[in-house]
Design an enzyme around this catalytic site. Structure first.
Site, PDB file in Angstrom:
ATOM      1  N   ASP A  49       0.895  -1.009   0.015  1.00 31.65           N
ATOM      2  CA  ASP A  49       0.190   0.331   0.393  1.00 31.65           C
ATOM      3  C   ASP A  49       1.034   1.647   0.283  1.00 31.65           C
ATOM      4  O   ASP A  49      -0.078   2.814  -0.314  1.00 31.65           O
ATOM      5  CB  ASP A  49      -0.685  -0.086   0.925  1.00 31.65           C
ATOM      6  CG  ASP A  49      -0.074   0.215   2.155  1.00 31.65           C
ATOM      7  OD1 ASP A  49       1.051   0.114   2.321  1.00 31.65           O
ATOM      8  OD2 ASP A  49      -1.361   0.322   3.484  1.00 31.65           O
ATOM      9  N   SER A  50       2.102   0.943  -0.079  1.00 31.08           N
ATOM     10  CA  SER A  50       2.904   2.235  -0.134  1.00 31.08           C
ATOM     11  C   SER A  50       2.266   2.466  -1.663  1.00 31.08           C
ATOM     12  O   SER A  50       3.342   3.935  -1.828  1.00 31.08           O
ATOM     13  CB  SER A  50       4.980   1.521  -0.135  1.00 31.08           C
ATOM     14  OG  SER A  50       4.374   0.734  -1.021  1.00 31.08           O
ATOM     15  N   ASP A  88      -1.161  -6.851  -0.237  1.00 28.49           N
ATOM     16  CA  ASP A  88      -1.328  -5.799   1.360  1.00 28.49           C
ATOM     17  C   ASP A  88      -2.898  -5.523   1.208  1.00 28.49           C
ATOM     18  O   ASP A  88      -3.500  -4.332  -0.033  1.00 28.49           O
ATOM     19  CB  ASP A  88       0.139  -4.414   1.056  1.00 28.49           C
ATOM     20  CG  ASP A  88       0.335  -4.143   1.786  1.00 28.49           C
ATOM     21  OD1 ASP A  88       0.287  -4.397   3.343  1.00 28.49           O
ATOM     22  OD2 ASP A  88       1.293  -2.696   2.224  1.00 28.49           O
ATOM     23  N   LYS A 118      -1.172  -9.488   2.856  1.00 32.54           N
ATOM     24  CA  LYS A 118       0.004  -9.064   3.800  1.00 32.54           C
ATOM     25  C   LYS A 118      -1.315  -7.731   5.148  1.00 32.54           C
ATOM     26  O   LYS A 118      -2.022  -6.777   4.564  1.00 32.54           O
ATOM     27  CB  LYS A 118       0.533  -8.307   3.839  1.00 32.54           C
ATOM     28  CG  LYS A 118       1.944  -7.831   5.473  1.00 32.54           C
ATOM     29  CD  LYS A 118       3.238  -7.448   4.387  1.00 32.54           C
ATOM     30  CE  LYS A 118       2.713  -6.084   3.331  1.00 32.54           C
ATOM     31  NZ  LYS A 118       2.673  -4.073   4.393  1.00 32.54           N
ATOM     32  N   GLU A 120      -1.238  -5.225   9.099  1.00 33.11           N
ATOM     33  CA  GLU A 120      -0.534  -4.893   9.750  1.00 33.11           C
ATOM     34  C   GLU A 120      -0.955  -5.343  11.035  1.00 33.11           C
ATOM     35  O   GLU A 120      -1.700  -5.095  11.452  1.00 33.11           O
ATOM     36  CB  GLU A 120      -0.188  -3.526   9.623  1.00 33.11           C
ATOM     37  CG  GLU A 120       1.014  -2.887   8.892  1.00 33.11           C
ATOM     38  CD  GLU A 120       0.556  -1.261   8.214  1.00 33.11           C
ATOM     39  OE1 GLU A 120       0.623  -0.480   8.930  1.00 33.11           O
ATOM     40  OE2 GLU A 120       0.635  -0.989   6.805  1.00 33.11           O
ATOM     41  N   GLU A 187       9.227  -3.668  10.559  1.00 32.76           N
ATOM     42  CA  GLU A 187       9.431  -2.953   9.824  1.00 32.76           C
ATOM     43  C   GLU A 187      10.236  -1.748  11.158  1.00 32.76           C
ATOM     44  O   GLU A 187       9.288  -1.439  11.926  1.00 32.76           O
ATOM     45  CB  GLU A 187       8.489  -2.301   9.054  1.00 32.76           C
ATOM     46  CG  GLU A 187       8.592  -0.948   8.394  1.00 32.76           C
ATOM     47  CD  GLU A 187       8.106  -0.213   7.628  1.00 32.76           C
ATOM     48  OE1 GLU A 187       6.537  -0.845   7.116  1.00 32.76           O
ATOM     49  OE2 GLU A 187       8.283   0.505   6.950  1.00 32.76           O
TER      50      GLU A 187
HETATM   51  O1  KIV Z   1       3.245  -1.079   2.041  1.00 29.63           O
HETATM   52  C1  KIV Z   1       4.806  -1.579   1.162  1.00 29.63           C
HETATM   53  O2  KIV Z   1       5.637  -1.655   0.668  1.00 29.63           O
HETATM   54  C2  KIV Z   1       5.146  -2.060   3.036  1.00 29.63           C
HETATM   55  C3  KIV Z   1       6.492  -2.886   2.843  1.00 29.63           C
HETATM   56  C4  KIV Z   1       7.670  -1.284   2.658  1.00 29.63           C
HETATM   57  C5  KIV Z   1       7.154  -3.893   3.749  1.00 29.63           C
HETATM   58  O3  KIV Z   1       4.180  -2.522   3.657  1.00 29.63           O
END
Ligand code: KIV
Length: 288
Positions: A49-50, A88, A118, A120, A187
């Site tokens: 989600d970056s 994510d 994924k 968090e 992280e």
């Molecule tokens: O969103 C993302 O790219 C991430 C990574 C930096 C682990 O969560």
């Protein structure tokens, strides 16, 4: 490890930890970059989600929605054959209820075609991890500096320098492992604490800003290619694509202004007789 001509599975990743092989993970958000990464035999691609920050220009990852993630994940899946693709789960798609978490994880698998998701959190999301895994969906955990909690954490700050938080991170890692996660991102955690966590869980740890003692590393592709606005301390620029792109765009602009592009090589031909017939049909009062 010689990668077989099939997608990497969570069993391959588990074996890599057991065999002491380091696991390289990169983010990707579109078809063409994903295709290059896949061809480089990177075992895991994370559609992070970056993308909210590095692709869409938001200040945080918080505005990213499930529909945005699915749109980009589909493109990444289309560009890949070998890598295990992890989607994510964005902010507020799994926090409110277990039902939301399971439904949205399912959307990632069914609509985007990723192989894992994924999310968090640690102890606080363990029940969600378990329920998603119970549905047959592999889950990658993510603890430490969790960007979706940026407001609660008071910024993108390293976590675990103090005893209480360090202990909590160990508990979080254990909770995610026990809930059935296939791996866990660490992280923004001091290197020696991340190494300790790595030694105390059976699942692979994937570090970002967590030192060399993790089982693998993940980086944001824009950071390592030199495309981001700034390079975080935990990242390394392996090239400066922003400079390379700037040079190419400037050269294009200069050639357009000078009439040097396109040339004959970039143009298509038409038979003269066809062109003459077209010209003959143009009414006389129209300017040529
Ligand atoms: O969103 C993302 O790219 C991430 C990574 C930096 C682990 O969560």
């Amino acid at each position: 490890m010689a990668l077989p001509f099939k997608r990497v599975t969570i069993n391959d990743i588990r074996d890599m930890k057991q065999n002491g092989e380091k696991i390289a993970v990169l983010t990707a958000y579109d078809y063409s970059i994903a295709k290059i990464i896949d061809n480089c035999n990177i075992p895991i691609i994370l559609v992070g989600d970056s993308l909210g920050m590095v692709v869409l220009g938001y200040e945080t990852t918080l505005p990213v929605t499930m529909d945005i993630m699915i749109h980009h994940s589909k493109a990444v899946v289309r560009g890949t054959e070998h890598s295990l693709i992890v989607g994510d789960m964005p902010f507020m798609t799994y926090q409110v209820s277990v039902e939301d978490a399971v439904r949205n994880a399912g959307r990632f698998i069914q609509e985007a075609g990723v192989q894992a998701v994924k999310l968090e959190g640690g102890v606080n999301v363990a029940e969600r991890v378990k329920r998603i895994v119970d549905c047959g969906i592999p889950v990658m955990g993510h603890i430490g500096m969790t960007p979706q909690s940026v407001n609660q954490l008071g910024g993108h700050l390293v976590q675990g320098k103090k005893l209480e938080v360090a202990q909590k991170l160990l508990d979080d890692a254990k909770a995610v492992e026990q809930a059935g996660a296939c791996s866990i991102v660490l992280e923004g955690i001091p290197a020696r604490l991340a190494a300790l966590i790595t030694q105390n869980v059976s699942i692979p740890t994937i570090g970002i800003g967590a030192g060399a003692g993790c089982d693998g590393q993940v980086q944001v592709i824009n950071d390592i290619l030199g495309l981001s606005d700034f390079t975080p301390k935990h990242a390394k620029q392996y090239t400066k694509l922003n400079e390379i792109i700037k040079q190419a765009v400037t050269a294009y602009h200069t050639e357009i202004i000078a009439g040097q592009f396109p040339t004959k090589e970039n143009s298509y031909i038409i038979d003269s007789s066809v062109l003459e017939q077209v010209k003959a049909k143009i009414p006389l009062n129209l300017p040529l």
